[in-house]
Design a protein around this motif. Structure first.
Motif, mmCIF file in Angstrom:
data_model
loop_
_atom_site.group_PDB
_atom_site.id
_atom_site.type_symbol
_atom_site.label_atom_id
_atom_site.label_comp_id
_atom_site.label_asym_id
_atom_site.label_seq_id
_atom_site.Cartn_x
_atom_site.Cartn_y
_atom_site.Cartn_z
ATOM 1 N N ASP A 176 0.815 -1.218 0.000
ATOM 2 C CA ASP A 176 0.000 0.000 0.000
ATOM 3 C C ASP A 176 0.844 1.262 0.000
ATOM 4 N N ARG A 177 2.178 1.111 -0.046
ATOM 5 C CA ARG A 177 3.057 2.288 -0.054
ATOM 6 C C ARG A 177 4.200 2.093 -1.050
ATOM 7 N N VAL A 178 3.844 1.648 -2.243
ATOM 8 C CA VAL A 178 4.854 1.430 -3.278
ATOM 9 C C VAL A 178 5.594 2.725 -3.586
ATOM 10 N N GLY A 179 4.861 3.844 -3.660
ATOM 11 C CA GLY A 179 5.482 5.110 -4.024
ATOM 12 C C GLY A 179 6.489 5.596 -3.004
ATOM 13 N N SER A 180 6.093 5.643 -1.731
ATOM 14 C CA SER A 180 6.994 6.179 -0.713
ATOM 15 C C SER A 180 8.214 5.289 -0.503
ATOM 16 N N MET A 181 8.033 3.968 -0.528
ATOM 17 C CA MET A 181 9.162 3.082 -0.326
ATOM 18 C C MET A 181 10.085 3.048 -1.550
ATOM 19 N N THR A 182 9.499 3.120 -2.746
ATOM 20 C CA THR A 182 10.352 3.227 -3.935
ATOM 21 C C THR A 182 11.113 4.535 -3.904
ATOM 22 N N GLY A 183 10.476 5.596 -3.420
ATOM 23 C CA GLY A 183 11.169 6.874 -3.290
ATOM 24 C C GLY A 183 12.321 6.806 -2.306
ATOM 25 N N LEU A 184 12.105 6.151 -1.165
ATOM 26 C CA LEU A 184 13.178 5.997 -0.186
ATOM 27 C C LEU A 184 14.337 5.202 -0.771
ATOM 28 N N TYR A 185 14.014 4.100 -1.455
ATOM 29 C CA TYR A 185 15.041 3.273 -2.096
ATOM 30 C C TYR A 185 15.790 4.057 -3.173
ATOM 31 N N SER A 186 15.054 4.798 -4.012
ATOM 32 C CA SER A 186 15.687 5.562 -5.083
ATOM 33 C C SER A 186 16.550 6.685 -4.529
ATOM 34 N N MET A 187 16.095 7.307 -3.451
ATOM 35 C CA MET A 187 16.864 8.373 -2.825
ATOM 36 C C MET A 187 18.182 7.826 -2.278
ATOM 37 N N ALA A 188 18.129 6.665 -1.632
ATOM 38 C CA ALA A 188 19.356 6.049 -1.122
ATOM 39 C C ALA A 188 20.290 5.651 -2.254
ATOM 40 N N LEU A 189 19.728 5.162 -3.369
ATOM 41 C CA LEU A 189 20.546 4.800 -4.521
ATOM 42 C C LEU A 189 21.255 6.024 -5.084
ATOM 43 N N ALA A 190 20.517 7.131 -5.224
ATOM 44 C CA ALA A 190 21.129 8.364 -5.729
ATOM 45 C C ALA A 190 22.198 8.874 -4.774
ATOM 46 N N LEU A 191 21.945 8.748 -3.474
ATOM 47 C CA LEU A 191 22.926 9.181 -2.488
ATOM 48 C C LEU A 191 24.204 8.357 -2.588
ATOM 49 N N GLY A 192 24.060 7.030 -2.728
ATOM 50 C CA GLY A 192 25.234 6.180 -2.870
ATOM 51 C C GLY A 192 26.018 6.482 -4.134
ATOM 52 N N THR A 193 25.297 6.790 -5.221
ATOM 53 C CA THR A 193 25.954 7.123 -6.480
ATOM 54 C C THR A 193 26.799 8.373 -6.338
ATOM 55 N N SER A 194 26.197 9.446 -5.828
ATOM 56 C CA SER A 194 26.914 10.718 -5.717
ATOM 57 C C SER A 194 27.993 10.664 -4.637
ATOM 58 N N LEU A 195 27.740 9.930 -3.558
ATOM 59 C CA LEU A 195 28.727 9.836 -2.477
ATOM 60 C C LEU A 195 30.008 9.173 -2.964
ATOM 61 N N ALA A 196 29.872 8.060 -3.689
ATOM 62 C CA ALA A 196 31.064 7.372 -4.185
ATOM 63 C C ALA A 196 31.829 8.237 -5.177
ATOM 64 N N ALA A 197 31.108 8.969 -6.025
ATOM 65 C CA ALA A 197 31.778 9.842 -6.991
ATOM 66 C C ALA A 197 32.510 10.974 -6.298
ATOM 67 N N ALA A 198 31.927 11.491 -5.207
ATOM 68 C CA ALA A 198 32.488 12.677 -4.565
ATOM 69 C C ALA A 198 33.649 12.366 -3.619
#
Length: 445
Positions: free
Chosen positions: A171-193
């Motif tokens: 019942d919360r596909v959007g919010s949990m996908t958002g949390l997962y996607s946000m963490a993925l983006a954070l990991g991407t930029s963190l490793a690059a930086a």
């Protein structure tokens, strides 16, 4: 944010009860609980289990890109250290989407046999082993093999994250996908930086700078250990109405669904745009006269834009019956960014970086639509594998073609025209993928 998550944890506990998970008993989870123990004990156990899954999702997402972006930050040092030729280094940059396409296909079958949580756990182990071993194998072939091991773990986890979200949080596909996607983006930029400064702080060895990311992957293994023995079928967690509507015929023939094809092409075109941006945008700015340090910062800004928007866009998408308007808005930002790169790459560099960062948030939107376009966990697994594997295959030629056009034309006019041209079909198929229908219904017809 914390109050939101607390509210969602309560809703998730209620959902777990609705979706058919029996309260833990002495034999299946409430070990040591006396006969007639209060229901609150069982509820607390489920709540802690849900929190552990949330932690696992976040840690897994953080580890789905550092294997790639940390290598990009130290690619020159790796080439010199291993004696790689330019062509081999170019091949190395094309390995991730190829591995995602090849190994991602295996994920649904593995999930049916061992359970999606167990496969994600194994994926985190593979990432840990690959990252820990690859700097020290001593040759190019070994380096590629160890990279492929890590990428295999990333590939199966990529495919199964939407399945985990659909299974635990229907019942919360959007919010949990958002949390997962946000963490993925954070990991991407963190490793690059931080890879380069962290390498310098650890003594300057590129081997240490790459291997240190294995520690983060090892941390991600821990919360998934509790899922290793959980091999219940997806129907055990599906809402009753979904189970009632689930087809009872032969396995879903995903290739009969027009929505599945539209979503696969949309996924592939947005991945093409993302890989082109990561691989070439900094060079476009540098060729326009932007200092190298500023060009790198502009690229970091583009990637960081995905952190907040990756949480907002999926939540918005699940509140709309059709996701086409979001697809068109993101595409318009991309077209404006490419126009700016062509007309005034240096003069409006920060604006173009922001616009392209917004456009790249088509990735969390695609993941959200994967969860929305199928009713059952099995359907989500098949759709996720099909869309991501086909999509990553589509994305492979894009960055290479940009390089060829740049080399033969001597400028960025043709490559930018290609990028803008690809945005048009991306918007078209995204609108088709965003229609309010499911792949189960289309495949049945």
């Amino acid at each position: 944010m914390m109050s939101l998550m607390a509210t969602e944890e309560t809703r998730t506990t209620d959902t777990a009860t609705r979706t058919g998970d029996a309260p833990p008993t002495a034999s299946d989870g409430a070990a040591g609980a006396p006969h007639g123990a209060p229901k609150a004990v069982a509820g607390a156990t489920r709540a802690w289990g849900t929190r552990l899954v949330v932690v696992g999702i976040v840690l897994a997402a953080l580890n789905l890109r550092p294997a790639i972006t940390s290598l990009g930050a130290l690619l020159e040092e790796v080439r010199d250290g291993l004696g790689m030729s330019g062509s081999v280094a170019g091949l190395l940059t094309s390995v991730p989407p190829l591995c995602f396409a090849v190994f991602g296909v295996m994920a649904p079958r593995l999930a049916r046999r061992f359970g999606p949580g167990a496969v994600v756990c194994a994926g985190m182990v593979a990432i840990t082993a690959g990252l820990a071993v690859r700097p020290y194998v001593g040759g190019t072939a070994g380096f590629l093999a160890a990279s492929a091991l890590a990428l295999m773990g990333i590939a199966v986890s990529n495919v199964l994250m939407p399945v985990i979200v659909k299974r635990w949080f229907p019942d919360r596909v959007g919010s949990m996908t958002g949390l997962y996607s946000m963490a993925l983006a954070l990991g991407t930029s963190l490793a690059a930086a931080v890879t380069v400064p962290m390498t310098d702080a650890l003594g300057g060895s590129w081997r240490t700078g790459l291997a240190v990311w294995a520690a983060l992957a090892a941390a991600a293994v821990l919360p998934w250990l509790s899922q290793v023995r959980d091999r219940r079928t997806d129907s055990a967690r599906e809402p009753a109405h979904a189970a009632d509507q689930r087809p009872t015929a032969a396995p879903l023939r995903i290739t009969r669904s027009r929505t599945a094809w539209a979503l696969a092409v949309f996924f592939g075109l947005q991945a093409t745009a993302a890989y082109i941006t990561m691989g070439w945008m900094a060079q476009i700015f540098r060729d326009a006269g932007v200092p190298a340090g500023t060009a790198g910062l502009l690229l970091a800004v583009t990637m960081v834009m995905g952190v907040p928007l990756a949480f907002v866009i999926p939540r918005l998408a699940t509140r709309l019956p059709r996701q086409g308007p979001i697809v068109l808005a993101l595409g318009a930002c991309g077209l404006a960014g490419y126009a700016g790169l062509y007309l005034a790459p240096a003069g409006g560099a920060w604006a173009w970086a922001l616009l392209l960062g917004i456009a790249n948030c088509a990735f969390p939107l695609a993941l959200t639509m994967v969860g929305m376009r199928a009713r059952t966990g099995t359907g989500v697994a098949q759709l996720s594998a099909f869309a991501q594997s086909t999509g990553y295959l589509i994305s492979i030629p894009g960055p290479l073609l940009v390089g060829v056009l740049y080399q033969h034309s001597g400028g960025w006019g043709l490559p930018i025209a290609l990028m803008a041209g690809l945005m048009i079909p991306q918007m078209a198929v995204g609108v088709l993928a965003g229609r309010n229908r499911t792949v189960e219904d289309e495949a049945a017809r």
